[in-house]
Write an enzyme that holds these catalytic residues in place. Structure first.
Site, PDB file in Angstrom:
ATOM      1  N   ASP A  87      -5.619   8.577   3.974  1.00  0.00           N
ATOM      2  CA  ASP A  87      -5.570   8.920   2.552  1.00  0.00           C
ATOM      3  C   ASP A  87      -6.846   9.643   2.131  1.00  0.00           C
ATOM      4  O   ASP A  87      -6.813  10.533   1.287  1.00  0.00           O
ATOM      5  CB  ASP A  87      -5.393   7.648   1.724  1.00  0.00           C
ATOM      6  CG  ASP A  87      -4.090   6.954   2.065  1.00  0.00           C
ATOM      7  OD1 ASP A  87      -3.118   7.660   2.375  1.00  0.00           O
ATOM      8  OD2 ASP A  87      -4.050   5.716   2.015  1.00  0.00           O
ATOM      9  N   HIS A 116       1.737   4.615  -2.840  1.00  0.00           N
ATOM     10  CA  HIS A 116       1.944   6.065  -2.694  1.00  0.00           C
ATOM     11  C   HIS A 116       3.320   6.465  -3.231  1.00  0.00           C
ATOM     12  O   HIS A 116       3.458   7.431  -3.976  1.00  0.00           O
ATOM     13  CB  HIS A 116       1.900   6.476  -1.217  1.00  0.00           C
ATOM     14  CG  HIS A 116       0.567   6.272  -0.558  1.00  0.00           C
ATOM     15  ND1 HIS A 116      -0.601   6.751  -1.081  1.00  0.00           N
ATOM     16  CD2 HIS A 116       0.240   5.656   0.605  1.00  0.00           C
ATOM     17  CE1 HIS A 116      -1.598   6.431  -0.270  1.00  0.00           C
ATOM     18  NE2 HIS A 116      -1.131   5.767   0.759  1.00  0.00           N
ATOM     19  N   HIS A 154       0.847  -1.203   0.000  1.00  0.00           N
ATOM     20  CA  HIS A 154       0.000   0.000   0.000  1.00  0.00           C
ATOM     21  C   HIS A 154       0.883   1.254   0.000  1.00  0.00           C
ATOM     22  O   HIS A 154       0.698   2.153  -0.817  1.00  0.00           O
ATOM     23  CB  HIS A 154      -0.905  -0.055   1.238  1.00  0.00           C
ATOM     24  CG  HIS A 154      -1.635   1.218   1.564  1.00  0.00           C
ATOM     25  ND1 HIS A 154      -3.005   1.292   1.600  1.00  0.00           N
ATOM     26  CD2 HIS A 154      -1.187   2.459   1.898  1.00  0.00           C
ATOM     27  CE1 HIS A 154      -3.354   2.526   1.919  1.00  0.00           C
ATOM     28  NE2 HIS A 154      -2.277   3.258   2.118  1.00  0.00           N
ATOM     29  N   GLU A 155       1.883   1.272   0.906  1.00  0.00           N
ATOM     30  CA  GLU A 155       2.763   2.436   0.984  1.00  0.00           C
ATOM     31  C   GLU A 155       3.548   2.609  -0.309  1.00  0.00           C
ATOM     32  O   GLU A 155       3.777   3.730  -0.757  1.00  0.00           O
ATOM     33  CB  GLU A 155       3.727   2.315   2.172  1.00  0.00           C
ATOM     34  CG  GLU A 155       3.053   2.274   3.541  1.00  0.00           C
ATOM     35  CD  GLU A 155       2.109   3.440   3.782  1.00  0.00           C
ATOM     36  OE1 GLU A 155       2.377   4.552   3.294  1.00  0.00           O
ATOM     37  OE2 GLU A 155       1.085   3.226   4.454  1.00  0.00           O
TER      38      GLU A 155
HETATM   39 ZN   LIG Z   1      -2.096   5.269   2.481  1.00  0.00          ZN
END
Ligand SMILES: [Zn+2]
Length: 363
Positions: A160, A62, A58-59
């Site tokens: 987010d 980004h 997930h990170e």
């Molecule tokens: Zn996030």
């Protein structure tokens, strides 16, 4: 971030695990062990480890999206409450921030979809056989990923969803106003979560506090940036200050500290060039560890950049935030130090700006 252990570097970004995360693994393992022995303990630990692999992915959603817009991403830290990817600055355009923010939850949706595909459809069929530990873990992992995506889309900083909301508002109202509104919505959400936490799950209280503080700090950072945008460095810099020479020792620095209200002392050589900055904290630490006769050249921070006084204040602020600097030097045309910009100094600029909102500070 203290108490974090670097476990490796992936595509130029250092990945760290916070020590409390390892404690969580131990705790989950032992809690499962007392209930169901080694098999249960292994399953519990494997599940949490896989879940954190998903948080890491997930990170990276980004990180890799931010990188497309030229934003550097020095590290990711995995905490028990999730991951934190540090971006060196915010994306310039709201549309870019929208994509960077959405990329994280999108990764979890994709993982969940792939897992459900591998499990052969939605839960009901697979959950009929709880005996099969492997299937059980994958199925829980799939629903955990859906939860992660939804949880992160709560419209409140530092989730987010807060960034998504800000990006949407900013494209119509501008960055400062958009952030203020998004922060207000976020604090209302935090309040609602806290209320729910009081009557139900106490974990929600913790999350509410986290969200409340996140909203406040985000709004502060953006206000600083907004104020600094239309101002040139020479209009905001400190011009009255004491300097030290390369020959000074700590004892001289201490005298300056007591005689002035300054906390950052530039070390300037005979031709007026900035060699570094000695901060109050470094001064006190060195005084204790090495004594008053220590040359300031040995304990100052030498990595202080200088910028031209005609440049935008925003640039100085960005340099300080990205590199965690105590100050930035300001030069005249001949390369001589004529001023200093410090975070405190920019903070005062903001107070002045807030006190007279009708006037533009821009020249
Ligand atoms: Zn996030």
């Amino acid at each position: 971030m203290g108490w974090s252990i670097p476990i490796g570097t992936i595509k130029g970004t250092v990945v760290r695990i916070h020590i409390t995360f390892l404690l969580l693994l131990l705790w989950i393992g032992s809690a499962h062990y007392t209930q169901g022995g080694w098999a249960a303990a292994t399953e519990g630990v494997v599940f949490i480890a896989l879940l954190f692999l998903c948080v890491l992915l997930h990170e990276f959603g980004h990180v890799l999206t931010a990188r497309r817009y030229g934003i550097r991403t020095p590290d990711i830290t995995l905490l028990p409450i999730g991951g934190v990817a540090r971006l060196e600055r915010l994306p310039e355009k709201p549309s870019q921030e929208l994509l960077v923010a959405l990329a994280g939850p999108a990764v979890n949706v994709v993982i969940a979809a792939l897992l459900y595909l591998a499990l052969g459809g939605f839960p009901s069929s697979a959950s009929a056989e709880p005996q099969n530990a492997g299937v059980g873990v994958l199925e829980r992992l799939a629903s955990a990923n859906l939860f992660l995506a939804l949880f992160n889309l709560i419209p409140a900083f530092p989730m987010d969803g807060g960034r998504v909301l800000r990006a949407i508002l900013a494209s119509r109202l501008g960055y400062g106003r958009g952030t203020q509104l998004a922060a207000t919505v976020g604090q209302a959400v935090a309040f609602a979560l806290g209320l729910l936490g009081l009557f139900g799950n106490p974990l929600l209280l913790f999350i509410a506090l986290f969200v409340y503080l996140g909203a406040a700090s985000e709004s502060h950072a953006v206000q600083m940036r907004e104020v600094s945008r239309g101002v040139i460095v020479s209009d905001a810099m400190i011009t009255h200050f004491e300097s030290l020479s390369p020959a000074s020792v700590l004892e001289d620095a201490v005298r300056c500290l007591l005689q002035t209200t300054q906390h950052e002392f530039p070390v300037v050589d005979g031709s007026g060039r900035l060699r570094g900055v000695l901060t109050r904290d470094d001064m006190i630490r060195a005084l204790r560890d090495r004594g008053p006769a220590t040359p300031v050249l040995e304990v100052m921070r030498a990595d202080i950049p200088v910028i031209d006084r005609r440049r935008n204040l925003e640039e100085a602020l960005r340099l300080m935030q990205e590199n965690r600097l105590p100050a930035v030097g300001v030069n005249d045309n001949d390369g001589r130090l004529v001023g200093l910009v410090t975070p405190e100094n920019v903070g005062e600029m903001m107070m002045v700006h807030a006190a007279r909102p009708d006037r533009r500070m821009a020249s």
